[in-house]
Design a protein around this motif. Structure first.
Motif, PDB file in Angstrom:
ATOM      1  N   PRO A   1      43.494  19.902  43.028  1.00 30.29           N
ATOM      2  CA  PRO A   1      42.324  20.654  43.490  1.00 30.29           C
ATOM      3  C   PRO A   1      42.198  21.963  42.716  1.00 30.29           C
ATOM      4  CG  PRO A   1      44.122  20.830  45.069  1.00 30.29           C
ATOM      5  CD  PRO A   1      44.534  19.805  44.062  1.00 30.29           C
ATOM      6  N   PRO A   2      40.991  22.450  42.537  1.00 27.32           N
ATOM      7  CA  PRO A   2      40.823  23.722  41.815  1.00 27.32           C
ATOM      8  C   PRO A   2      41.521  24.855  42.550  1.00 27.32           C
ATOM      9  CG  PRO A   2      38.785  23.076  42.913  1.00 27.32           C
ATOM     10  CD  PRO A   2      39.713  21.897  43.018  1.00 27.32           C
ATOM     11  N   ARG A   3      42.107  25.740  41.783  1.00 25.80           N
ATOM     12  CA  ARG A   3      42.800  26.884  42.378  1.00 25.80           C
ATOM     13  C   ARG A   3      41.779  27.946  42.759  1.00 25.80           C
ATOM     14  NH1 ARG A   3      48.394  26.848  41.164  1.00 25.80           N
ATOM     15  NH2 ARG A   3      48.490  29.104  41.397  1.00 25.80           N
ATOM     16  N   PRO A   4      42.021  28.668  43.823  1.00 23.21           N
ATOM     17  CA  PRO A   4      41.063  29.703  44.228  1.00 23.21           C
ATOM     18  C   PRO A   4      41.034  30.852  43.234  1.00 23.21           C
ATOM     19  CG  PRO A   4      43.041  29.804  45.578  1.00 23.21           C
ATOM     20  CD  PRO A   4      43.151  28.552  44.760  1.00 23.21           C
ATOM     21  N   ALA A   5      39.908  31.536  43.190  1.00 23.09           N
ATOM     22  CA  ALA A   5      39.780  32.699  42.316  1.00 23.09           C
ATOM     23  C   ALA A   5      40.772  33.772  42.725  1.00 23.09           C
ATOM     24  CB  ALA A   5      38.356  33.245  42.381  1.00 23.09           C
ATOM     25  N   VAL A   6      41.162  34.592  41.757  1.00 25.43           N
ATOM     26  CA  VAL A   6      42.082  35.699  42.020  1.00 25.43           C
ATOM     27  C   VAL A   6      41.395  37.002  41.616  1.00 25.43           C
ATOM     28  CG1 VAL A   6      44.168  34.312  41.764  1.00 25.43           C
ATOM     29  CG2 VAL A   6      43.186  35.421  39.759  1.00 25.43           C
ATOM     30  N   THR A   7      41.664  38.055  42.352  1.00 25.50           N
ATOM     31  CA  THR A   7      41.160  39.384  42.020  1.00 25.50           C
ATOM     32  C   THR A   7      42.341  40.258  41.644  1.00 25.50           C
ATOM     33  OG1 THR A   7      39.269  39.170  43.502  1.00 25.50           O
ATOM     34  CG2 THR A   7      39.896  41.399  42.836  1.00 25.50           C
ATOM     35  N   VAL A   8      42.290  40.850  40.463  1.00 23.89           N
ATOM     36  CA  VAL A   8      43.392  41.667  39.967  1.00 23.89           C
ATOM     37  C   VAL A   8      42.917  43.099  39.780  1.00 23.89           C
ATOM     38  CG1 VAL A   8      44.512  39.703  38.849  1.00 23.89           C
ATOM     39  CG2 VAL A   8      42.882  41.079  37.557  1.00 23.89           C
ATOM     40  N   ASP A   9      43.843  44.020  39.885  1.00 23.81           N
ATOM     41  CA  ASP A   9      43.542  45.445  39.711  1.00 23.81           C
ATOM     42  C   ASP A   9      43.742  45.826  38.255  1.00 23.81           C
ATOM     43  OD1 ASP A   9      42.920  45.919  42.414  1.00 23.81           O
ATOM     44  OD2 ASP A   9      45.039  46.073  42.916  1.00 23.81           O
ATOM     45  N   ALA A  10      42.710  45.648  37.453  1.00 20.88           N
ATOM     46  CA  ALA A  10      42.762  46.020  36.040  1.00 20.88           C
ATOM     47  C   ALA A  10      42.703  47.538  35.896  1.00 20.88           C
ATOM     48  CB  ALA A  10      41.615  45.365  35.291  1.00 20.88           C
ATOM     49  N   ALA A  11      42.880  48.012  34.684  1.00 22.41           N
ATOM     50  CA  ALA A  11      42.937  49.457  34.442  1.00 22.41           C
ATOM     51  C   ALA A  11      41.646  50.156  34.827  1.00 22.41           C
ATOM     52  CB  ALA A  11      43.265  49.724  32.976  1.00 22.41           C
TER      53      ALA A  11
ATOM     54  N   GLY B   1      39.482  48.913  37.215  1.00 16.97           N
ATOM     55  CA  GLY B   1      38.998  48.476  38.516  1.00 16.97           C
ATOM     56  C   GLY B   1      39.231  46.998  38.744  1.00 16.97           C
ATOM     57  N   PRO B   2      38.901  46.509  39.949  1.00 14.83           N
ATOM     58  CA  PRO B   2      39.139  45.104  40.274  1.00 14.83           C
ATOM     59  C   PRO B   2      38.296  44.166  39.421  1.00 14.83           C
ATOM     60  CG  PRO B   2      38.727  46.421  42.250  1.00 14.83           C
ATOM     61  CD  PRO B   2      38.349  47.270  41.085  1.00 14.83           C
ATOM     62  N   VAL B   3      38.918  43.046  39.041  1.00 17.11           N
ATOM     63  CA  VAL B   3      38.230  41.999  38.281  1.00 17.11           C
ATOM     64  C   VAL B   3      38.569  40.667  38.932  1.00 17.11           C
ATOM     65  CG1 VAL B   3      37.955  40.844  36.050  1.00 17.11           C
ATOM     66  CG2 VAL B   3      38.373  43.322  36.136  1.00 17.11           C
ATOM     67  N   THR B   4      37.559  39.858  39.218  1.00 20.45           N
ATOM     68  CA  THR B   4      37.774  38.534  39.794  1.00 20.45           C
ATOM     69  C   THR B   4      37.769  37.490  38.679  1.00 20.45           C
ATOM     70  OG1 THR B   4      36.764  39.177  41.887  1.00 20.45           O
ATOM     71  CG2 THR B   4      36.910  36.824  41.435  1.00 20.45           C
ATOM     72  N   VAL B   5      38.803  36.650  38.709  1.00 16.47           N
ATOM     73  CA  VAL B   5      39.035  35.673  37.648  1.00 16.47           C
ATOM     74  C   VAL B   5      39.168  34.290  38.281  1.00 16.47           C
ATOM     75  CG1 VAL B   5      40.595  34.997  35.771  1.00 16.47           C
ATOM     76  CG2 VAL B   5      40.260  37.425  36.302  1.00 16.47           C
ATOM     77  N   PRO B   6      38.636  33.245  37.664  1.00 18.62           N
ATOM     78  CA  PRO B   6      38.874  31.897  38.189  1.00 18.62           C
ATOM     79  C   PRO B   6      40.368  31.603  38.272  1.00 18.62           C
ATOM     80  CG  PRO B   6      37.200  31.867  36.460  1.00 18.62           C
ATOM     81  CD  PRO B   6      37.796  33.244  36.457  1.00 18.62           C
ATOM     82  N   GLY B   7      40.777  30.863  39.282  1.00 23.06           N
ATOM     83  CA  GLY B   7      42.187  30.545  39.432  1.00 23.06           C
ATOM     84  C   GLY B   7      42.658  29.518  38.407  1.00 23.06           C
ATOM     85  N   GLY B   8      43.870  29.708  37.909  1.00 20.80           N
ATOM     86  CA  GLY B   8      44.466  28.737  36.997  1.00 20.80           C
ATOM     87  C   GLY B   8      43.756  28.588  35.678  1.00 20.80           C
ATOM     88  N   VAL B   9      43.302  29.664  35.086  1.00 26.19           N
ATOM     89  CA  VAL B   9      42.569  29.572  33.821  1.00 26.19           C
ATOM     90  C   VAL B   9      43.484  29.051  32.708  1.00 26.19           C
ATOM     91  CG1 VAL B   9      40.957  31.413  34.418  1.00 26.19           C
ATOM     92  CG2 VAL B   9      43.063  31.975  33.202  1.00 26.19           C
TER      93      VAL B   9
ATOM     94  N   LEU C   1      46.360  35.444  34.871  1.00 24.38           N
ATOM     95  CA  LEU C   1      46.565  34.048  34.467  1.00 24.38           C
ATOM     96  C   LEU C   1      47.019  33.184  35.633  1.00 24.38           C
ATOM     97  CD1 LEU C   1      48.358  34.796  31.081  1.00 24.38           C
ATOM     98  CD2 LEU C   1      46.048  33.852  31.342  1.00 24.38           C
ATOM     99  N   ASP C   2      47.177  33.785  36.803  1.00 26.26           N
ATOM    100  CA  ASP C   2      47.572  33.058  38.010  1.00 26.26           C
ATOM    101  C   ASP C   2      48.951  32.416  37.837  1.00 26.26           C
ATOM    102  OD1 ASP C   2      47.301  32.219  40.593  1.00 26.26           O
ATOM    103  OD2 ASP C   2      45.865  30.606  40.180  1.00 26.26           O
ATOM    104  N   ARG C   3      49.870  33.173  37.224  1.00 23.63           N
ATOM    105  CA  ARG C   3      51.215  32.651  36.966  1.00 23.63           C
ATOM    106  C   ARG C   3      52.286  33.668  37.389  1.00 23.63           C
ATOM    107  NH1 ARG C   3      51.483  28.134  32.267  1.00 23.63           N
ATOM    108  NH2 ARG C   3      49.597  27.053  32.905  1.00 23.63           N
TER     109      ARG C   3
END
Length: 340
Positions: free
Chosen positions: A55-65, A67-75, A184-186
């Motif tokens: 199944p597709p992994r859920p999106a992840v939001t990370v605290d970049a330098a 501000g927050p950035v939302t990234v697709p899960g398991g890119v 990178l969801d790792r």
């Protein structure tokens, strides 16, 4: 005294480190091949049953330098804009679809296997305007960069794909790796990488002490095309941080909490050390390296007279910013210090 280092010798030492569980562990890409009914790999014996897609992994939001950035899960389709980002992705088992190279280098850092590098499209030079057309054509799911290189280019990059930037690069490579791993969801794989590095450092420090080499002062010298001064790397940079992890001391002029300091080509005494490691970036005829090696100032250095000055790979020592690069540095240091 060990002979001049060759890449084959470094790789041999690194292979021994891998066998003891302390060397670099770039993680495998993708799941293993499914087994056939008779236990053989797919392609021999009875064909394996079709495995359902995960199944597709859920999106992840990370605290970049910035501000927050939302990234697709398991890119998996990633473009990197600097060498630390390249090391992080490759170490975590993801070969980027595209990467920027250093402007004066012919290609990407050669401490990675050629078979993996061949799968990466070079999309411009780091620190310059991105080739947005080339990047877009690669259909990336994620871009990794840093504000030092791309602070003014983030809007153009984010028009292509989610872009995660660290504040800078170099000295904070461990913290940057954690941000890359989150994007990178790792995260779990990242924990294994960190643990492996800590084991390698501990074993390396023990080996240095056993060889009586733990008090050797290590000098780091870089000749850079376009720079009138010879650069002496201090503590606040990637190779300086690896030396600090190994508790290896530095010559006084380099034992400072700064990135580097410069010295004139005819005043090289601050470059001396018990072991002198030097590299050149750019054309040796234009970066001052060839002239320096033939100069009286270079020949007068104690490390040179003692045959303790070695040329190292610039792409590894000064651009290989990350855990796999650090493992190679440790392996080369142990060899050069007679502690491998």
């Amino acid at each position: 005294m060990p002979p001049p280092l060759s890449r084959r010798a470094a790789l041999a030492g690194l292979g021994a480190a891998l066998l003891t569980g302390c060397g670099p562990h770039p993680l495998p890409e993708g799941p293993p091949l499914p087994a056939a009914a008779d236990g053989s790999p797919t392609g021999s014996g009875t064909p394996a049953p079709v495995q359902p897609s995960p199944p597709p992994r859920p999106a992840v939001t990370v605290d970049a330098a910035d501000g927050p950035v939302t990234v697709p899960g398991g890119v998996l389709r990633v473009v990197v804009r600097d060498t630390a980002e390249l090391d992080s992705a490759m170490t975590l088992g993801i070969t980027p679809v595209g990467a920027a190279k250093a402007p004066l280098d012919a290609g990407l850092p050669g401490y990675w296997p050629a078979s993996r590098l061949a799968r990466i499209a070079v999309v411009g030079d780091l620190g310059t305007a991105p080739d947005t057309a080339a990047i877009t054509a690669l259909r990336p799911q994620l871009l990794l960069t840093n504000l030092t290189r791309d602070a003014d280019r983030l809007p153009a990059l984010r028009a292509i794909a989610p872009t995660v930037a660290t504040r800078t690069t170099g000295a904070p490579w461990r913290e940057d790796f954690q941000l890359h791993a989150a994007a990178l969801d790792r995260r779990e794989q990242a924990a294994a990488v960190v643990a492996g590095y800590e084991r390698h450092v501990g074993q390396a420090r023990a080996a240095l002490a056993a060889a009586g080499a733990d008090g050797q002062r290590i000098s780091l010298v870089r000749f850079v095309e376009g720079s009138p001064a010879v650069r002496l790397y201090a503590r606040q940079n990637f190779p300086g941080s690896v030396l600090a992890d190994l508790a290896l001391p530095r010559p006084d002029p380099q034992n400072a909490d700064r990135f580097d300091t410069g010295t004139a080509p005819d005043r090289l005494a601050p470059a001396d050390g018990d072991l002198l490691l030097y590299a050149g970036y750019g054309d040796p005829a234009r970066n001052g390296l060839a002239t320096a090696l033939a100069s009286p100032a270079w020949q007068a250095l104690g490390a040179v007279r003692a045959h303790r000055a070695f040329r190292v790979d610039d792409q590894l020592w000064f651009q290989g910013i990350g855990y796999t690069g650090a493992h190679f540095l440790i392996a080369e240091l142990l060899y050069l210090l007679g502690a491998d």
